[in-house]
Design an enzyme around this catalytic site. Structure first.
Site, PDB file in Angstrom:
ATOM      1  N   TYR A   1      -5.912  10.611  -2.692  1.00  0.00           N
ATOM      2  CA  TYR A   1      -5.283   9.283  -2.686  1.00  0.00           C
ATOM      3  C   TYR A   1      -3.792   9.421  -2.990  1.00  0.00           C
ATOM      4  O   TYR A   1      -2.936   8.902  -2.265  1.00  0.00           O
ATOM      5  CB  TYR A   1      -5.962   8.382  -3.727  1.00  0.00           C
ATOM      6  CG  TYR A   1      -5.212   7.101  -4.010  1.00  0.00           C
ATOM      7  CD1 TYR A   1      -5.119   6.101  -3.049  1.00  0.00           C
ATOM      8  CD2 TYR A   1      -4.583   6.898  -5.243  1.00  0.00           C
ATOM      9  CE1 TYR A   1      -4.418   4.930  -3.305  1.00  0.00           C
ATOM     10  CE2 TYR A   1      -3.891   5.727  -5.502  1.00  0.00           C
ATOM     11  CZ  TYR A   1      -3.807   4.746  -4.533  1.00  0.00           C
ATOM     12  OH  TYR A   1      -3.108   3.595  -4.788  1.00  0.00           O
TER      13      TYR A   1
HETATM   14  N1  NAD Z   1      -4.355  -2.166  -8.248  1.00  0.00           N
HETATM   15  C1  NAD Z   1      -3.710  -1.116  -8.718  1.00  0.00           C
HETATM   16  O1  NAD Z   1      -3.775  -0.804  -9.912  1.00  0.00           O
HETATM   17  C2  NAD Z   1      -2.843  -0.279  -7.830  1.00  0.00           C
HETATM   18  C3  NAD Z   1      -2.132   0.782  -8.411  1.00  0.00           C
HETATM   19  C4  NAD Z   1      -1.323   1.570  -7.602  1.00  0.00           C
HETATM   20  C5  NAD Z   1      -1.202   1.286  -6.257  1.00  0.00           C
HETATM   21  N2  NAD Z   1      -1.892   0.267  -5.710  1.00  0.00           N
HETATM   22  C6  NAD Z   1      -1.717   0.012  -4.279  1.00  0.00           C
HETATM   23  O2  NAD Z   1      -1.430  -1.362  -4.107  1.00  0.00           O
HETATM   24  C7  NAD Z   1      -1.950  -1.826  -2.869  1.00  0.00           C
HETATM   25  C8  NAD Z   1      -2.849  -3.026  -3.105  1.00  0.00           C
HETATM   26  O3  NAD Z   1      -3.903  -2.622  -3.982  1.00  0.00           O
HETATM   27  P1  NAD Z   1      -5.022  -3.592  -4.501  1.00  0.00           P
HETATM   28  O4  NAD Z   1      -5.313  -3.208  -5.890  1.00  0.00           O
HETATM   29  O5  NAD Z   1      -4.665  -4.986  -4.154  1.00  0.00           O
HETATM   30  O6  NAD Z   1      -6.258  -3.089  -3.607  1.00  0.00           O
HETATM   31  P2  NAD Z   1      -7.280  -3.907  -2.708  1.00  0.00           P
HETATM   32  O7  NAD Z   1      -8.273  -2.896  -2.225  1.00  0.00           O
HETATM   33  O8  NAD Z   1      -7.776  -5.084  -3.442  1.00  0.00           O
HETATM   34  O9  NAD Z   1      -6.378  -4.407  -1.523  1.00  0.00           O
HETATM   35  C9  NAD Z   1      -6.153  -3.684  -0.344  1.00  0.00           C
HETATM   36  C10 NAD Z   1      -6.588  -4.551   0.830  1.00  0.00           C
HETATM   37  O10 NAD Z   1      -6.285  -3.827   2.023  1.00  0.00           O
HETATM   38  C11 NAD Z   1      -7.364  -3.993   2.922  1.00  0.00           C
HETATM   39  N3  NAD Z   1      -7.359  -2.813   3.796  1.00  0.00           N
HETATM   40  C12 NAD Z   1      -7.719  -1.545   3.491  1.00  0.00           C
HETATM   41  N4  NAD Z   1      -7.573  -0.751   4.544  1.00  0.00           N
HETATM   42  C13 NAD Z   1      -7.106  -1.539   5.557  1.00  0.00           C
HETATM   43  C14 NAD Z   1      -6.764  -1.309   6.907  1.00  0.00           C
HETATM   44  N5  NAD Z   1      -6.865  -0.090   7.439  1.00  0.00           N
HETATM   45  N6  NAD Z   1      -6.339  -2.360   7.661  1.00  0.00           N
HETATM   46  C15 NAD Z   1      -6.229  -3.602   7.113  1.00  0.00           C
HETATM   47  N7  NAD Z   1      -6.543  -3.882   5.840  1.00  0.00           N
HETATM   48  C16 NAD Z   1      -6.974  -2.859   5.071  1.00  0.00           C
HETATM   49  C17 NAD Z   1      -8.611  -4.086   2.071  1.00  0.00           C
HETATM   50  O11 NAD Z   1      -9.662  -4.784   2.728  1.00  0.00           O
HETATM   51  C18 NAD Z   1      -8.087  -4.836   0.837  1.00  0.00           C
HETATM   52  O12 NAD Z   1      -8.323  -6.218   0.949  1.00  0.00           O
HETATM   53  C19 NAD Z   1      -2.663  -0.636  -2.248  1.00  0.00           C
HETATM   54  O13 NAD Z   1      -1.764  -0.028  -1.360  1.00  0.00           O
HETATM   55  C20 NAD Z   1      -2.935   0.267  -3.415  1.00  0.00           C
HETATM   56  O14 NAD Z   1      -3.026   1.624  -3.023  1.00  0.00           O
HETATM   57  C21 NAD Z   1      -2.715  -0.525  -6.466  1.00  0.00           C
END
Ligand code: NAD
Length: 321
Positions: A156
Protein backbone atom coordinates in the site's frame (compact mmCIF):
# COMPACT_ATOMS: atom_id res chain seq x y z
CA UNK A 1 -11.96 29.90 -3.40
CA UNK A 2 -12.93 33.22 -4.93
CA UNK A 3 -15.25 31.82 -7.62
CA UNK A 4 -17.29 28.60 -7.67
CA UNK A 5 -15.44 25.86 -9.49
CA UNK A 6 -16.26 22.47 -10.96
CA UNK A 7 -14.48 19.93 -8.80
CA UNK A 8 -14.23 16.22 -9.53
CA UNK A 9 -13.95 14.22 -6.31
CA UNK A 10 -12.84 10.63 -6.85
CA UNK A 11 -13.65 8.16 -4.09
CA UNK A 12 -16.58 10.47 -3.37
CA UNK A 13 -18.56 7.77 -1.54
CA UNK A 14 -15.55 7.05 0.66
CA UNK A 15 -14.92 8.30 4.18
CA UNK A 16 -12.78 11.34 3.39
CA UNK A 17 -14.16 11.98 -0.12
CA UNK A 18 -17.77 12.26 1.07
CA UNK A 19 -16.87 14.73 3.85
CA UNK A 20 -14.84 16.86 1.45
CA UNK A 21 -17.64 16.77 -1.12
CA UNK A 22 -20.12 17.98 1.50
CA UNK A 23 -17.94 20.94 2.41
CA UNK A 24 -17.27 21.84 -1.23
CA UNK A 25 -20.98 21.71 -2.13
CA UNK A 26 -21.79 23.87 0.91
CA UNK A 27 -19.29 26.46 -0.36
CA UNK A 28 -21.16 26.66 -3.67
CA UNK A 29 -18.93 24.55 -5.92
CA UNK A 30 -20.23 22.24 -8.60
CA UNK A 31 -19.21 18.81 -7.41
CA UNK A 32 -18.93 15.66 -9.48
CA UNK A 33 -18.33 12.40 -7.62
CA UNK A 34 -16.83 9.21 -8.98
CA UNK A 35 -16.76 6.00 -6.96
CA UNK A 36 -16.85 2.31 -7.87
CA UNK A 37 -18.37 1.36 -4.48
CA UNK A 38 -15.64 -1.24 -4.11
CA UNK A 39 -16.57 -4.18 -1.84
CA UNK A 40 -13.34 -3.84 0.22
CA UNK A 41 -15.64 -2.91 3.11
CA UNK A 42 -19.43 -2.97 3.34
CA UNK A 43 -20.63 -0.85 0.37
CA UNK A 44 -23.88 -0.11 2.22
CA UNK A 45 -21.87 2.39 4.32
CA UNK A 46 -20.79 4.11 1.09
CA UNK A 47 -24.40 4.18 -0.10
CA UNK A 48 -25.43 5.67 3.25
CA UNK A 49 -22.81 8.42 3.01
CA UNK A 50 -24.35 9.41 -0.32
CA UNK A 51 -27.95 9.03 0.92
CA UNK A 52 -27.57 10.56 4.39
CA UNK A 53 -24.38 12.65 4.65
CA UNK A 54 -25.00 14.23 1.24
CA UNK A 55 -28.80 14.21 1.52
CA UNK A 56 -30.60 16.89 -0.50
CA UNK A 57 -27.35 18.42 -1.73
CA UNK A 58 -26.78 19.08 -5.41
CA UNK A 59 -24.05 16.92 -7.01
CA UNK A 60 -23.57 14.46 -9.85
CA UNK A 61 -22.53 10.89 -9.05
CA UNK A 62 -20.87 8.43 -11.41
CA UNK A 63 -20.52 4.80 -10.37
CA UNK A 64 -17.28 4.29 -12.25
CA UNK A 65 -13.85 2.88 -11.78
CA UNK A 66 -11.18 5.58 -12.07
CA UNK A 67 -9.08 3.17 -14.14
CA UNK A 68 -11.79 3.04 -16.79
CA UNK A 69 -10.21 5.58 -19.13
CA UNK A 70 -13.08 5.80 -21.70
CA UNK A 71 -15.68 6.33 -18.94
CA UNK A 72 -13.47 8.88 -17.17
CA UNK A 73 -12.81 10.70 -20.46
CA UNK A 74 -16.58 11.10 -20.90
CA UNK A 75 -16.85 12.60 -17.43
CA UNK A 76 -14.05 15.06 -18.21
CA UNK A 77 -15.71 15.94 -21.54
CA UNK A 78 -19.11 16.48 -19.94
CA UNK A 79 -18.07 18.46 -16.85
CA UNK A 80 -14.68 19.99 -17.78
CA UNK A 81 -13.52 20.00 -14.14
CA UNK A 82 -11.36 22.92 -12.99
CA UNK A 83 -9.89 20.94 -10.09
CA UNK A 84 -9.50 17.28 -9.16
CA UNK A 85 -9.67 16.02 -5.59
CA UNK A 86 -8.35 12.48 -5.93
CA UNK A 87 -9.32 10.31 -2.96
CA UNK A 88 -10.15 7.00 -4.67
CA UNK A 89 -7.75 4.23 -3.73
CA UNK A 90 -7.48 0.73 -2.47
CA UNK A 91 -6.77 1.65 1.13
CA UNK A 92 -5.55 -0.50 4.02
CA UNK A 93 -2.08 -1.78 4.81
CA UNK A 94 -2.96 -5.38 5.64
CA UNK A 95 -5.28 -6.26 2.74
CA UNK A 96 -2.39 -5.94 0.25
CA UNK A 97 -1.16 -9.34 1.40
CA UNK A 98 -4.46 -10.86 0.23
CA UNK A 99 -5.04 -8.88 -2.96
CA UNK A 100 -1.91 -7.06 -4.19
CA UNK A 101 -3.32 -6.38 -7.65
CA UNK A 102 -6.15 -4.24 -6.24
CA UNK A 103 -3.41 -1.74 -5.21
CA UNK A 104 -1.71 -1.79 -8.61
CA UNK A 105 -5.05 -1.31 -10.34
CA UNK A 106 -6.84 1.35 -8.27
CA UNK A 107 -3.81 3.22 -6.97
CA UNK A 108 -1.26 3.10 -9.78
CA UNK A 109 -3.45 2.76 -12.89
CA UNK A 110 -6.29 4.81 -11.41
CA UNK A 111 -3.96 7.70 -10.55
CA UNK A 112 -2.15 7.53 -13.90
CA UNK A 113 -5.50 7.66 -15.72
CA UNK A 114 -6.45 10.81 -13.81
CA UNK A 115 -3.07 12.48 -14.34
CA UNK A 116 -3.20 11.81 -18.05
CA UNK A 117 -6.79 13.06 -18.44
CA UNK A 118 -5.99 16.12 -16.31
CA UNK A 119 -3.12 16.94 -18.66
CA UNK A 120 -5.24 16.40 -21.77
CA UNK A 121 -8.16 18.48 -20.50
CA UNK A 122 -6.06 21.32 -19.06
CA UNK A 123 -7.20 20.83 -15.46
CA UNK A 124 -6.05 23.73 -13.27
CA UNK A 125 -4.96 21.72 -10.24
CA UNK A 126 -5.02 18.38 -8.44
CA UNK A 127 -5.08 17.59 -4.74
CA UNK A 128 -4.45 13.94 -4.07
CA UNK A 129 -4.51 11.69 -1.04
CA UNK A 130 -1.20 10.25 0.03
CA UNK A 131 -0.38 8.57 3.30
CA UNK A 132 1.82 8.65 6.39
CA UNK A 133 2.67 5.03 5.57
CA UNK A 134 5.13 6.19 2.89
CA UNK A 135 7.61 7.03 5.69
CA UNK A 136 7.87 3.34 6.69
CA UNK A 137 9.68 2.69 9.96
CA UNK A 138 11.16 6.17 10.17
CA UNK A 139 14.64 6.78 11.59
CA UNK A 140 13.37 9.69 13.69
CA UNK A 141 10.12 11.36 14.70
CA UNK A 142 8.23 13.53 13.97
CA UNK A 143 8.53 12.82 10.25
CA UNK A 144 9.11 15.74 7.88
CA UNK A 145 8.26 16.04 4.20
CA UNK A 146 11.99 16.35 3.43
CA UNK A 147 12.71 12.93 5.00
CA UNK A 148 13.68 10.24 2.54
CA UNK A 149 10.71 7.94 1.98
CA UNK A 150 12.11 5.12 -0.12
CA UNK A 151 11.68 2.10 2.13
CA UNK A 152 7.94 1.37 2.26
CA UNK A 153 7.16 -1.64 4.43
CA UNK A 154 3.82 -2.40 2.78
CA UNK A 155 2.66 -2.60 -0.82
CA UNK A 156 0.00 0.00 0.00
CA UNK A 157 2.74 2.45 1.04
CA UNK A 158 4.78 1.61 -2.06
CA UNK A 159 1.83 2.43 -4.35
CA UNK A 160 1.05 5.66 -2.47
CA UNK A 161 4.66 6.83 -2.78
CA UNK A 162 4.66 5.78 -6.45
CA UNK A 163 1.55 7.94 -6.98
CA UNK A 164 3.42 10.94 -5.55
CA UNK A 165 6.35 10.29 -7.88
CA UNK A 166 4.09 9.93 -10.93
CA UNK A 167 2.36 13.15 -9.89
CA UNK A 168 5.69 14.98 -9.66
CA UNK A 169 6.62 13.91 -13.18
CA UNK A 170 3.30 15.29 -14.49
CA UNK A 171 3.91 18.51 -12.62
CA UNK A 172 7.42 18.77 -14.04
CA UNK A 173 6.54 17.87 -17.61
CA UNK A 174 3.20 19.64 -18.00
CA UNK A 175 3.25 22.28 -15.21
CA UNK A 176 0.21 20.68 -13.59
CA UNK A 177 -0.22 22.13 -10.08
CA UNK A 178 -0.40 19.16 -7.68
CA UNK A 179 -0.55 18.86 -3.90
CA UNK A 180 -0.12 15.42 -2.33
CA UNK A 181 -1.54 15.30 1.18
CA UNK A 182 -0.02 12.69 3.47
CA UNK A 183 -2.88 11.83 5.83
CA UNK A 184 -2.17 10.45 9.30
CA UNK A 185 -4.75 7.93 10.67
CA UNK A 186 -7.99 9.74 9.95
CA UNK A 187 -11.01 8.93 12.14
CA UNK A 188 -14.45 10.29 12.92
CA UNK A 189 -18.13 9.95 11.94
CA UNK A 190 -18.71 7.87 8.78
CA UNK A 191 -15.23 6.35 9.24
CA UNK A 192 -13.86 3.14 7.81
CA UNK A 193 -14.81 -0.22 9.34
CA UNK A 194 -11.34 -1.67 8.68
CA UNK A 195 -9.66 0.85 10.99
CA UNK A 196 -8.80 0.22 14.64
CA UNK A 197 -11.01 2.82 16.30
CA UNK A 198 -14.05 1.52 14.42
CA UNK A 199 -13.41 -2.11 15.34
CA UNK A 200 -12.67 -1.22 19.01
CA UNK A 201 -15.97 0.67 19.24
CA UNK A 202 -17.89 -2.14 17.53
CA UNK A 203 -16.36 -4.75 19.85
CA UNK A 204 -17.07 -2.64 22.95
CA UNK A 205 -20.73 -2.19 22.04
CA UNK A 206 -21.12 -5.88 21.09
CA UNK A 207 -19.31 -7.09 24.23
CA UNK A 208 -16.59 -8.82 22.22
CA UNK A 209 -12.81 -8.99 22.82
CA UNK A 210 -10.38 -6.97 20.68
CA UNK A 211 -7.09 -7.91 19.03
CA UNK A 212 -4.38 -5.47 20.09
CA UNK A 213 -1.38 -5.74 17.80
CA UNK A 214 2.22 -4.93 18.68
CA UNK A 215 1.32 -6.00 22.25
CA UNK A 216 -0.36 -2.59 22.50
CA UNK A 217 3.00 -0.85 22.17
CA UNK A 218 2.08 1.22 19.12
CA UNK A 219 1.23 4.87 18.65
CA UNK A 220 -0.72 6.70 15.98
CA UNK A 221 -1.03 10.37 15.12
CA UNK A 222 -4.85 10.27 15.02
CA UNK A 223 -6.37 13.10 12.99
CA UNK A 224 -10.04 14.05 13.17
CA UNK A 225 -12.02 14.04 9.94
CA UNK A 226 -13.12 17.71 10.18
CA UNK A 227 -9.48 18.80 10.41
CA UNK A 228 -8.57 16.66 7.39
CA UNK A 229 -11.55 17.97 5.40
CA UNK A 230 -10.48 21.51 6.21
CA UNK A 231 -6.92 20.74 5.05
CA UNK A 232 -8.08 19.22 1.77
CA UNK A 233 -10.32 22.21 1.01
CA UNK A 234 -7.52 24.64 1.89
CA UNK A 235 -5.17 22.76 -0.44
CA UNK A 236 -7.74 23.02 -3.26
CA UNK A 237 -8.07 26.75 -2.59
CA UNK A 238 -4.33 27.43 -2.49
CA UNK A 239 -3.63 25.21 -5.50
CA UNK A 240 0.12 25.30 -4.92
CA UNK A 241 2.34 24.56 -7.93
CA UNK A 242 3.80 21.50 -6.20
CA UNK A 243 3.71 20.26 -2.63
CA UNK A 244 3.72 17.08 -0.57
CA UNK A 245 2.39 17.93 2.89
CA UNK A 246 1.79 16.05 6.12
CA UNK A 247 -1.75 16.40 7.48
CA UNK A 248 -1.68 14.97 10.99
CA UNK A 249 -2.44 16.30 14.43
CA UNK A 250 1.22 16.29 15.31
CA UNK A 251 0.71 14.33 18.51
CA UNK A 252 1.03 10.53 18.62
CA UNK A 253 -1.34 8.71 20.98
CA UNK A 254 -0.62 5.27 22.37
CA UNK A 255 -2.94 2.48 21.33
CA UNK A 256 -3.72 1.75 24.99
CA UNK A 257 -4.78 5.35 25.65
CA UNK A 258 -6.98 5.20 22.56
CA UNK A 259 -8.62 2.03 23.89
CA UNK A 260 -9.22 3.74 27.26
CA UNK A 261 -11.00 6.59 25.49
CA UNK A 262 -13.21 4.10 23.63
CA UNK A 263 -13.98 2.39 26.94
CA UNK A 264 -14.93 5.65 28.59
CA UNK A 265 -17.04 6.84 25.62
CA UNK A 266 -18.93 3.52 25.39
CA UNK A 267 -19.04 2.86 29.14
CA UNK A 268 -17.69 -0.69 28.52
CA UNK A 269 -14.49 -2.43 29.50
CA UNK A 270 -12.79 -4.20 26.63
CA UNK A 271 -11.18 -7.60 26.89
CA UNK A 272 -7.82 -7.20 25.11
CA UNK A 273 -5.98 -9.99 23.28
CA UNK A 274 -2.36 -8.85 23.01
CA UNK A 275 -0.82 -10.01 19.73
CA UNK A 276 2.47 -9.43 17.87
CA UNK A 277 2.92 -6.71 15.22
CA UNK A 278 1.31 -7.47 11.88
CA UNK A 279 3.39 -7.43 8.69
CA UNK A 280 3.22 -3.99 7.06
CA UNK A 281 2.33 -2.13 10.26
CA UNK A 282 4.68 0.58 11.52
CA UNK A 283 5.24 1.03 15.24
CA UNK A 284 4.42 4.68 15.33
CA UNK A 285 3.33 7.62 13.22
CA UNK A 286 3.95 11.23 14.15
CA UNK A 287 3.70 14.15 11.76
CA UNK A 288 5.68 17.35 11.70
CA UNK A 289 2.99 19.73 10.45
CA UNK A 290 5.02 22.93 10.17
CA UNK A 291 4.75 22.93 6.37
CA UNK A 292 0.97 22.49 6.19
CA UNK A 293 0.57 25.27 8.75
CA UNK A 294 2.86 27.60 6.83
CA UNK A 295 1.74 26.85 3.27
CA UNK A 296 -1.99 26.21 3.78
CA UNK A 297 -2.65 28.21 6.94
CA UNK A 298 -4.01 24.94 8.34
CA UNK A 299 -4.30 24.03 12.00
CA UNK A 300 -5.82 20.84 13.45
CA UNK A 301 -8.31 21.58 16.24
CA UNK A 302 -9.78 18.34 17.52
CA UNK A 303 -7.88 16.16 19.98
CA UNK A 304 -8.57 12.49 20.62
CA UNK A 305 -10.40 13.26 23.89
CA UNK A 306 -12.97 15.25 21.91
CA UNK A 307 -12.91 13.17 18.73
CA UNK A 308 -13.47 9.67 20.13
CA UNK A 309 -16.80 10.54 21.84
CA UNK A 310 -17.98 12.19 18.60
CA UNK A 311 -17.13 9.04 16.68
CA UNK A 312 -18.84 6.79 19.25
CA UNK A 313 -21.92 9.01 19.20
CA UNK A 314 -22.16 8.70 15.41
CA UNK A 315 -21.59 4.93 15.60
CA UNK A 316 -24.42 4.45 18.12
CA UNK A 317 -26.80 6.52 16.07
CA UNK A 318 -25.96 5.00 12.69
CA UNK A 319 -26.02 1.38 13.87
CA UNK A 320 -28.83 1.97 16.38
CA UNK A 321 -26.93 0.72 19.46
N1 NAD B 1 -8.45 7.16 6.34
C1 NAD B 1 -7.16 7.24 6.58
O1 NAD B 1 -6.71 7.18 7.73
C2 NAD B 1 -6.18 7.47 5.46
C3 NAD B 1 -4.83 7.62 5.80
C4 NAD B 1 -3.91 7.83 4.78
C5 NAD B 1 -4.33 7.91 3.47
N2 NAD B 1 -5.63 7.76 3.16
C6 NAD B 1 -6.02 7.87 1.75
O2 NAD B 1 -7.10 8.78 1.66
C7 NAD B 1 -7.96 8.41 0.59
C8 NAD B 1 -9.38 8.27 1.11
O3 NAD B 1 -9.38 7.26 2.13
P1 NAD B 1 -10.66 6.85 2.94
O4 NAD B 1 -10.22 6.57 4.31
O5 NAD B 1 -11.75 7.81 2.66
O6 NAD B 1 -10.97 5.43 2.25
P2 NAD B 1 -12.32 4.85 1.64
O7 NAD B 1 -12.00 3.44 1.27
O8 NAD B 1 -13.44 5.10 2.57
O9 NAD B 1 -12.53 5.73 0.36
C9 NAD B 1 -12.01 5.43 -0.90
C10 NAD B 1 -13.17 5.35 -1.88
O10 NAD B 1 -12.61 5.10 -3.18
C11 NAD B 1 -13.42 4.15 -3.83
N3 NAD B 1 -12.55 3.47 -4.80
C12 NAD B 1 -11.58 2.56 -4.55
N4 NAD B 1 -11.01 2.17 -5.68
C13 NAD B 1 -11.64 2.84 -6.69
C14 NAD B 1 -11.52 2.86 -8.10
N5 NAD B 1 -10.61 2.10 -8.71
N6 NAD B 1 -12.36 3.66 -8.81
C15 NAD B 1 -13.28 4.43 -8.18
N7 NAD B 1 -13.45 4.46 -6.85
C16 NAD B 1 -12.63 3.67 -6.12
C17 NAD B 1 -13.94 3.23 -2.76
O11 NAD B 1 -15.16 2.60 -3.13
C18 NAD B 1 -14.12 4.20 -1.58
O12 NAD B 1 -15.45 4.67 -1.51
C19 NAD B 1 -7.38 7.13 0.01
O13 NAD B 1 -6.59 7.50 -1.09
C20 NAD B 1 -6.53 6.59 1.12
O14 NAD B 1 -5.47 5.79 0.62
C21 NAD B 1 -6.57 7.54 4.13
Amino acid sequence: MDKPKTILVTGGAGFIGSHVARKLIASGHEVVLVDNFSPYYDPSLKEARIAILLKDLPFTLYRNDVQDAPAMRKIFETHKPDLICHQAAQAGVRYAIQDPFAYGESNLMGTLTLLELSKQFGVKGIVMASSSSIYGDAAHYPVKETDVADKPISLYAATKRACELMAYSYHHLYQLPITCLRFFTVYGPWGRPDMALFSFTKAALEGKPIDVYGQGDMARDFTYIDDITDGVVKALEKNLPWAALNLGRGKPESLMHTIELVESATGKTLEKKLLPMQPGDVKQTWADITQAKALLGWEPNVNLEKGVPKFVEWYREYYGV
